[in-house]
Design an enzyme around this catalytic site. Structure first.
Site, mmCIF file in Angstrom:
data_model
loop_
_atom_site.group_PDB
_atom_site.id
_atom_site.type_symbol
_atom_site.label_atom_id
_atom_site.label_comp_id
_atom_site.label_asym_id
_atom_site.label_seq_id
_atom_site.Cartn_x
_atom_site.Cartn_y
_atom_site.Cartn_z
ATOM 1 N N GLY A 181 0.770 -1.235 0.000
ATOM 2 C CA GLY A 181 0.000 0.000 0.000
ATOM 3 C C GLY A 181 0.801 1.286 0.000
ATOM 4 N N GLY A 183 3.224 2.238 -2.214
ATOM 5 C CA GLY A 183 3.848 2.585 -3.498
ATOM 6 C C GLY A 183 3.350 3.891 -4.100
ATOM 7 C CB CYS A 186 0.261 1.667 -4.374
ATOM 8 S SG CYS A 186 -0.649 0.682 -3.242
HETATM 9 P P1 5GP Z 1 7.371 2.906 -5.454
HETATM 10 O O1 5GP Z 1 8.843 2.691 -5.386
HETATM 11 O O2 5GP Z 1 6.927 3.389 -6.794
HETATM 12 O O3 5GP Z 1 6.851 3.755 -4.339
HETATM 13 O O4 5GP Z 1 6.699 1.479 -5.209
HETATM 14 C C1 5GP Z 1 6.948 0.395 -6.044
HETATM 15 C C2 5GP Z 1 6.107 -0.781 -5.595
HETATM 16 O O5 5GP Z 1 4.711 -0.466 -5.623
HETATM 17 C C3 5GP Z 1 6.194 -2.006 -6.477
HETATM 18 O O6 5GP Z 1 7.386 -2.714 -6.345
HETATM 19 C C4 5GP Z 1 4.961 -2.787 -6.037
HETATM 20 O O7 5GP Z 1 5.182 -3.521 -4.872
HETATM 21 C C5 5GP Z 1 3.964 -1.681 -5.732
HETATM 22 N N1 5GP Z 1 2.992 -1.520 -6.823
HETATM 23 C C6 5GP Z 1 3.233 -1.394 -8.148
HETATM 24 N N2 5GP Z 1 2.087 -1.259 -8.833
HETATM 25 C C7 5GP Z 1 1.095 -1.299 -7.929
HETATM 26 C C8 5GP Z 1 -0.316 -1.239 -8.032
HETATM 27 O O8 5GP Z 1 -0.909 -1.059 -9.082
HETATM 28 N N3 5GP Z 1 -1.002 -1.360 -6.856
HETATM 29 C C9 5GP Z 1 -0.375 -1.566 -5.669
HETATM 30 N N4 5GP Z 1 -1.133 -1.702 -4.585
HETATM 31 N N5 5GP Z 1 0.949 -1.585 -5.531
HETATM 32 C C10 5GP Z 1 1.674 -1.476 -6.655
#
Ligand code: 5GP
Length: 363
Positions: A181, A183, A186
């Site tokens: 949650g 991301g 996300c």
């Molecule tokens: P960021 O580094 O962009 O903050 O987070 C990356 C992570 O967000 C990814 O490795 C994955 O675990 C998560 N993530 C990627 N796409 C989605 C999505 O559509 N929904 C959710 N809940 N998490 C995502």
């Protein structure tokens, strides 16, 4: 039941500086050795950062570019067995810095079997990735994968609690992927109310993993190099980044130009129009990703990911240098000559505000 303990996010803490023998940031060693003793690839020697298995990030071009900086990449699930085999057979060192990502379908497992056969033992790392690492089916898949591929280092998740970290490790995971949650694209917390503050999740899960000689990767929620430093200092063995590495050509997206009328005029009095370049970035559970890879969103599922246009970043090297420079500096502030010493050298202070935001929109 409500847990009344305070749980923390990256924004709730700062790292406290301390007496340091590190004279120059150049002296800091960013490579870390992480051991997987029973596996064919017995240890990882590199920067403890992983590019996320997301569109726009987990591409083969990104893997090649990041490997030159000693950074690891989890490829997206959307490479065929043939493409994977060609990639791994193309240069043996790719196998030391790249994981093949699969989901829990039989087709994905079959694809891995084929890729493994074709790549002649050059695949060392696999990432078994689902949004919800709490289902019994997922744990069974981790166990099945481990039985089928005892020599492969297995990254598995996502979870946020120490109990499920232990279950995944017991089933065969080497590196548990921690984070739900948080991301950048996300929407799980908005759509479902489910999640866990990331900094506390790291500390709790890492405790379970290290007790039995296994590792975790802190996945999601890092927005600046300082967050990566906090994750590593908080005990994470690796940190996975999506948004912080998105927006580059190596991620494979299309650059889209938009024109903005400014408040300024040229000498002839005509309004000055400014061109800005963007790249589309989306969550892997977003409507965009579902349409692209699965022919649309099933009507029993909601989209748990956002689609955004982020500024195009012309140089991945600049992004990486900024990130690694930040980590070097963290190490020098706390007296860590090696990045692996961060957890023992760093202490944290809880805070209400981490940094001054007064001019942040004026760049
Ligand atoms: P960021 O580094 O962009 O903050 O987070 C990356 C992570 O967000 C990814 O490795 C994955 O675990 C998560 N993530 C990627 N796409 C989605 C999505 O559509 N929904 C959710 N809940 N998490 C995502």
């Amino acid at each position: 039941m409500i847990s009344e303990d305070v749980k923390l996010d990256y924004d709730d803490v700062l790292i406290v500086p301390d007496k340091s023998p590190v004279a120059s940031r150049k002296q800091v060693m960013l490579e870390k050795r992480i051991s997987f003793s029973e596996r064919a690839s017995a240890e990882y020697v590199g920067v403890p950062i992983m590019a996320a298995n997301m569109d726009g990030v987990g591409t083969t071009d990104m893997a090649d570019a990041l490997r030159r900086h000693g950074i690891f990449t989890c490829l997206t699930k959307f490479h065929s067995a043939r493409e994977l085999a060609d990639f791994f057979n193309g240069a043996p060192e790719r196998g030391e810095f790249t994981a093949v990502t699969i989901g829990i379908s039989d087709e994905d497992l079959q694809k891995f079997v084929e890729a493994e056969n074709l790549a002649k033992g050059r695949i060392n790392y696999a990432c078994l990735d689902v949004a919800n690492g709490y289902t019994d089916r997922f744990v069974d898949r981790v166990r099945k994968f481990r039985d089928m591929f005892p020599g492969i280092v297995l990254i598995a998740g996502n979870v946020v609690t120490h109990e499920q970290t232990s279950r995944l490790i017991e089933a065969g995971a080497d590196i548990v992927k921690v984070g739900i949650g948080g991301g950048s694209v996300c929407e799980t917390r908005v759509k479902t109310g489910v999640g866990y503050p990331q900094f506390s999740a790291i500390q709790e899960c890492v405790h379970s993993a290290h007790r039995v000689g296994k590792a975790i990767v802190a996945d999601g929620g890092c927005t600046v190099p300082g967050d990566v430093a906090k994750a590593l200092a908080g005990g994470a063995d690796f940190v996975m980044l999506g948004g912080m590495l998105a927006g580059h050509l190596e991620g494979g997206g299309t650059v889209i130009s938009k024109y903005f009328r400014t408040d300024e005029v040229d000498e002839a009095g005509n309004p000055i129009v400014e061109k800005r370049n963007f790249v589309e970035f989306y969550g892997m559970s977003s409507k965009t990703a579902n349409e692209k890879h699965f022919g649309g969103l099933q009507n029993y599922r909601s989209s748990e990911g956002r689609t955004v246009m982020i500024p195009f970043r012309p140089s991945l090297d600049d992004t990486v240098v900024d990130l690694l420079g930040g980590l070097r500096s963290t190490c020098s502030y706390v007296g860590a000559e090696k990045i692996g010493q961060l957890p023992e050298k760093a202490s944290f202070v809880r805070c209400n505000s981490t940094h001054n935001k007064v001019f942040q929109d004026l760049d």
